[in-house]
Design a protein around this motif. Structure first.
Motif, mmCIF file in Angstrom:
data_model
loop_
_atom_site.group_PDB
_atom_site.id
_atom_site.type_symbol
_atom_site.label_atom_id
_atom_site.label_comp_id
_atom_site.label_asym_id
_atom_site.label_seq_id
_atom_site.Cartn_x
_atom_site.Cartn_y
_atom_site.Cartn_z
ATOM 1 N N GLY A 215 0.827 -1.203 0.000
ATOM 2 C CA GLY A 215 0.000 0.000 0.000
ATOM 3 C C GLY A 215 0.854 1.242 0.000
ATOM 4 O O GLY A 215 2.075 1.180 -0.088
ATOM 5 N N SER A 216 0.164 2.365 0.105
ATOM 6 C CA SER A 216 0.870 3.615 -0.153
ATOM 7 C C SER A 216 1.688 4.122 1.031
ATOM 8 O O SER A 216 2.752 4.693 0.845
ATOM 9 C CB SER A 216 -0.133 4.679 -0.605
ATOM 10 O OG SER A 216 -1.190 4.756 0.313
ATOM 11 N N LYS A 221 -0.300 1.712 8.377
ATOM 12 C CA LYS A 221 -0.145 0.275 8.636
ATOM 13 C C LYS A 221 0.712 -0.001 9.870
ATOM 14 O O LYS A 221 0.960 -1.154 10.201
ATOM 15 C CB LYS A 221 0.515 -0.408 7.422
ATOM 16 C CG LYS A 221 -0.199 -0.192 6.099
ATOM 17 C CD LYS A 221 -1.377 -1.141 5.920
ATOM 18 C CE LYS A 221 -2.334 -0.682 4.842
ATOM 19 N NZ LYS A 221 -2.047 -1.156 3.526
ATOM 20 N N GLY A 239 5.171 -1.923 -2.003
ATOM 21 C CA GLY A 239 4.320 -0.806 -2.410
ATOM 22 C C GLY A 239 4.972 0.531 -2.104
ATOM 23 O O GLY A 239 6.179 0.628 -1.856
ATOM 24 N N GLY A 240 4.130 1.563 -2.079
ATOM 25 C CA GLY A 240 4.635 2.926 -1.914
ATOM 26 C C GLY A 240 5.432 3.138 -0.637
ATOM 27 O O GLY A 240 6.362 3.950 -0.601
ATOM 28 N N TYR A 243 9.485 3.297 -0.258
ATOM 29 C CA TYR A 243 10.403 4.397 -0.582
ATOM 30 C C TYR A 243 10.724 5.248 0.642
ATOM 31 O O TYR A 243 11.772 5.894 0.699
ATOM 32 C CB TYR A 243 9.841 5.204 -1.770
ATOM 33 C CG TYR A 243 9.591 4.242 -2.918
ATOM 34 C CD1 TYR A 243 10.655 3.692 -3.624
ATOM 35 C CD2 TYR A 243 8.303 3.757 -3.186
ATOM 36 C CE1 TYR A 243 10.445 2.731 -4.601
ATOM 37 C CE2 TYR A 243 8.080 2.799 -4.158
ATOM 38 C CZ TYR A 243 9.157 2.282 -4.858
ATOM 39 O OH TYR A 243 8.956 1.316 -5.805
ATOM 40 N N ILE A 257 6.619 8.277 -3.947
ATOM 41 C CA ILE A 257 5.811 8.627 -2.770
ATOM 42 C C ILE A 257 6.649 8.370 -1.519
ATOM 43 O O ILE A 257 7.367 7.378 -1.433
ATOM 44 C CB ILE A 257 4.499 7.798 -2.775
ATOM 45 C CG1 ILE A 257 3.571 8.201 -1.639
ATOM 46 C CG2 ILE A 257 4.759 6.304 -2.719
ATOM 47 C CD1 ILE A 257 2.180 7.568 -1.753
ATOM 48 N N PHE A 292 3.083 9.593 -13.142
ATOM 49 C CA PHE A 292 2.140 8.730 -12.423
ATOM 50 C C PHE A 292 0.986 8.424 -13.373
ATOM 51 O O PHE A 292 -0.098 9.007 -13.303
ATOM 52 C CB PHE A 292 1.640 9.428 -11.156
ATOM 53 C CG PHE A 292 0.875 8.499 -10.250
ATOM 54 C CD1 PHE A 292 1.541 7.566 -9.474
ATOM 55 C CD2 PHE A 292 -0.514 8.557 -10.179
ATOM 56 C CE1 PHE A 292 0.841 6.696 -8.637
ATOM 57 C CE2 PHE A 292 -1.221 7.694 -9.348
ATOM 58 C CZ PHE A 292 -0.537 6.764 -8.583
ATOM 59 N N GLY A 312 9.196 5.255 -8.203
ATOM 60 C CA GLY A 312 8.978 3.811 -8.082
ATOM 61 C C GLY A 312 7.489 3.508 -8.120
ATOM 62 O O GLY A 312 6.732 4.038 -7.309
ATOM 63 N N MET A 313 7.092 2.672 -9.080
ATOM 64 C CA MET A 313 5.652 2.400 -9.258
ATOM 65 C C MET A 313 5.309 0.940 -8.996
ATOM 66 O O MET A 313 4.148 0.599 -8.807
ATOM 67 C CB MET A 313 5.248 2.724 -10.708
ATOM 68 C CG MET A 313 5.538 4.145 -11.139
ATOM 69 S SD MET A 313 4.178 5.236 -10.794
ATOM 70 C CE MET A 313 3.098 4.855 -12.173
ATOM 71 N N GLY A 340 2.393 -2.372 -5.814
ATOM 72 C CA GLY A 340 2.600 -1.287 -6.767
ATOM 73 C C GLY A 340 1.279 -0.632 -7.100
ATOM 74 O O GLY A 340 0.242 -0.953 -6.494
ATOM 75 N N VAL A 341 1.311 0.273 -8.058
ATOM 76 C CA VAL A 341 0.087 0.972 -8.448
ATOM 77 C C VAL A 341 -0.709 0.027 -9.358
ATOM 78 O O VAL A 341 -0.738 0.190 -10.579
ATOM 79 C CB VAL A 341 0.417 2.307 -9.148
ATOM 80 C CG1 VAL A 341 -0.842 3.125 -9.340
ATOM 81 C CG2 VAL A 341 1.420 3.107 -8.324
ATOM 82 N N GLU A 343 -3.693 -0.404 -9.978
ATOM 83 C CA GLU A 343 -4.834 0.095 -10.765
ATOM 84 C C GLU A 343 -4.390 0.347 -12.214
ATOM 85 O O GLU A 343 -5.204 0.317 -13.132
ATOM 86 C CB GLU A 343 -5.369 1.411 -10.181
ATOM 87 C CG GLU A 343 -5.986 1.280 -8.794
ATOM 88 C CD GLU A 343 -4.978 1.538 -7.667
ATOM 89 O OE1 GLU A 343 -3.753 1.383 -7.899
ATOM 90 O OE2 GLU A 343 -5.416 1.865 -6.557
ATOM 91 N N ASP A 374 -7.797 -3.270 -1.212
ATOM 92 C CA ASP A 374 -6.956 -3.263 -2.404
ATOM 93 C C ASP A 374 -6.342 -4.620 -2.733
ATOM 94 O O ASP A 374 -6.240 -4.980 -3.904
ATOM 95 C CB ASP A 374 -5.860 -2.214 -2.271
ATOM 96 C CG ASP A 374 -6.406 -0.824 -2.546
ATOM 97 O OD1 ASP A 374 -7.208 -0.696 -3.482
ATOM 98 O OD2 ASP A 374 -6.057 0.107 -1.820
HETATM 99 P P1 AMP Z 1 -3.424 1.534 1.004
HETATM 100 O O1 AMP Z 1 -4.764 2.192 0.880
HETATM 101 O O2 AMP Z 1 -2.486 2.222 1.938
HETATM 102 O O3 AMP Z 1 -3.524 0.035 1.251
HETATM 103 O O4 AMP Z 1 -2.724 1.719 -0.385
HETATM 104 C C1 AMP Z 1 -3.247 1.197 -1.584
HETATM 105 C C2 AMP Z 1 -2.818 2.106 -2.676
HETATM 106 O O5 AMP Z 1 -1.403 2.166 -2.695
HETATM 107 C C3 AMP Z 1 -3.246 1.660 -4.055
HETATM 108 O O6 AMP Z 1 -4.162 2.579 -4.557
HETATM 109 C C4 AMP Z 1 -1.940 1.679 -4.856
HETATM 110 O O7 AMP Z 1 -2.087 2.292 -6.112
HETATM 111 C C5 AMP Z 1 -1.032 2.535 -3.991
HETATM 112 N N1 AMP Z 1 0.387 2.263 -4.246
HETATM 113 C C6 AMP Z 1 1.022 1.080 -4.184
HETATM 114 N N2 AMP Z 1 2.303 1.227 -4.571
HETATM 115 C C7 AMP Z 1 2.496 2.524 -4.865
HETATM 116 C C8 AMP Z 1 3.607 3.283 -5.327
HETATM 117 N N3 AMP Z 1 4.780 2.718 -5.550
HETATM 118 N N4 AMP Z 1 3.431 4.591 -5.542
HETATM 119 C C9 AMP Z 1 2.226 5.168 -5.305
HETATM 120 N N5 AMP Z 1 1.144 4.510 -4.872
HETATM 121 C C10 AMP Z 1 1.262 3.193 -4.648
#
Ligand code: AMP
Length: 415
Positions: A215-216, A221, A239-240, A243, A257, A292, A312-313, A340-341, A343, A374
């Motif tokens: 996740g982001s 978390k 995930g995000g 970074y 992010i 993005f 980083g995506m 990752g992203v 979506e 997600d």
């Molecule tokens: P969360 O709601 O914290 O579980 O995050 C889920 C979201 O994290 C999703 O919408 C993903 O697109 C986003 N996400 C995952 N990896 C990345 C990334 N590397 N950069 C930006 N957003 C991310």
């Protein structure tokens, strides 16, 4: 009392379900998973000759009647699924007569509970900073008790089958239980399954246990990460949030992010993992994009050396292999949050690699629990829902349960 052993013959049974289903602009249900989830409980009551009073919320009407969130819109769909013509009570707090008239095998659906502010028990129209707020809250709590008593008065037995709202102390999810003794209240089948699934990852752990948190943001978390640290053998962070860790360790992360105020927290998590002997797995490479967007140009770069203007995506190929190794050997797996992203179709590879490794481990006998909107969306997007052990219907409720918090909806019944 349990749903399996209870005899519902000739009883009126009020069941809290989660019928908060998504509707399109014409009021048609676009995903009926939640209704299907409650069917085993509802059918058990009807098959044994009980009468059903079904209650739920829909959306966030904030204590006011809002026709767009009326459960009247789903009466036909529920009738069709149950195979019984469902009656509708257009005011959930004035359904005494309709409930009293119910015969065995009949079903009454109450209007959206949240049309009454008493359901959530929060004072409306008054700011928390207002000096009168505390008094208003106290008064609302009293009204909530009365509202819960009214709902309870419709029935002999109370069943809670709404896991999605089990982390809320609302009138219909918790307060109502005070009106029933232990022989007349119980969890429904869906709730039992959810509780069992959480128990499998928190108590009956088969090792190795690998948790994958993505996740982001790390900030949302952190509670779960800290709780899991005492339980897991491998903790994959992806995930995000990755970074923030890369930057905390002095890496270059381009425009990725990042939570700059959480750099110390990232280092603390790493130190804690080391102290507890947890194998913390972070990505070493990533798929970076120059925007993005799904159509961004891509390149594979080290996760700690991302060029300026790139972000980083998704997890890179080397990282996917490391993640897969920590997942495939596991006997208990918990996944929350994408790598990752996902979506964007061009950045799903890391999340897909995780899903595939989980499917492989599950086929080899591991117990895998997927939770949080997600990661569930990922599994569904990849068509792999039947290749994992359990997909939770709870978002916030699941995360709070895994954080080790007692859920009010469960405590109200189990004590
Ligand atoms: P969360 O709601 O914290 O579980 O995050 C889920 C979201 O994290 C999703 O919408 C993903 O697109 C986003 N996400 C995952 N990896 C990345 C990334 N590397 N950069 C930006 N957003 C991310």
């Amino acid at each position: 009392m349990t749903i399996e052993t209870c005899d519902f013959k000739g009883k009126k049974v009020i069941v809290r379900v989660d019928f908060n289903v998504p509707l399109d602009e014409n009021g048609k249900i676009t995903d009926d998973t939640r209704i299907r989830g409650a069917l085993p409980t509802l059918q058990k009551v009807l098959a044994e000759g009980g009468a059903l009073i079904i209650m739920s919320h829909m959306g966030k009407p904030k204590g006011k009647v809002n026709p767009k969130m009326s459960l009247g819109q789903i009466v036909d769909a529920v009738s069709e699924k149950l195979g019984v013509k469902v009656q509708f009570a257009p005011d959930c707090a004035k359904a005494q007569e309709a409930a009293a008239a119910l015969q065995p095998g009949e079903v009454l659906l109450l209007e959206n509970l949240r049309f009454y502010p008493e359901e959530e028990g929060k004072p409306v129209g008054i700011d928390k900073a207002d000096p009168a707020y505390d008094a208003a809250k106290k008064e609302m709590k009293e009204r909530q008790k009365e509202f819960a008593k009214t709902l309870a008065s419709y029935a002999d037995i109370y069943v809670n089958d709404a896991f999605g709202t089990a982390h809320r102390k609302h009138a219909s999810t918790a307060v109502i239980a005070d009106s029933f003794d232990a022989d007349h209240k119980m969890l429904g089948y869906l709730m039992e399954k959810e509780v069992q699934a959480v128990d499998n990852v928190l108590s009956n752990i088969k090792r190795p246990f690998t948790a994958i948190m993505g996740g982001s943001k790390v900030s949302t978390k952190i509670g779960i990460i800290e709780n899991l640290m005492d339980k897991v053998d491998n903790l994959i962070l992806c995930g995000g949030m990755t970074y923030t860790f890369a930057k905390a360790m002095g890496g270059k992360i381009g425009t990725s992010i990042c939570e700059n105020d959480k750099l110390d927290l990232a280092l603390e998590i790493m130190a804690k993992a080391k102290a507890k002997g947890v194998n913390l797995v972070l990505g070493t490479d990533c798929v970076a994009g120059d925007a993005f967007s799904n159509d961004a140009n891509q390149q594979i770069v080290p996760a700690n050396d991302i060029p300026d203007g790139w972000e980083g995506m998704d997890a890179g190929p080397e990282t996917r292999k490391t993640f897969a190794a920590a997942i495939e050997g596991a006997k208990t797996i918990l996944w929350n949050g994408p790598a990752g992203v996902f979506e964007f179709d061009n950045f799903t590879g890391g999340s897909r690699a995780i899903a595939e490794a989980i499917a492989k481990a599950t086929a080899n006998g591991a117990f895998s629990l997927i939770g949080g909107g997600d990661s569930v969306a990922c599994i569904n997007k990849f068509g792999m829902a039947d290749k994992v052990s359990y997909i939770s219907t709870g978002g916030g409720a699941l995360l709070e349960a895994i954080e080790g918090k007692v859920l009010p909806g469960i405590a109200a019944i189990k004590g």
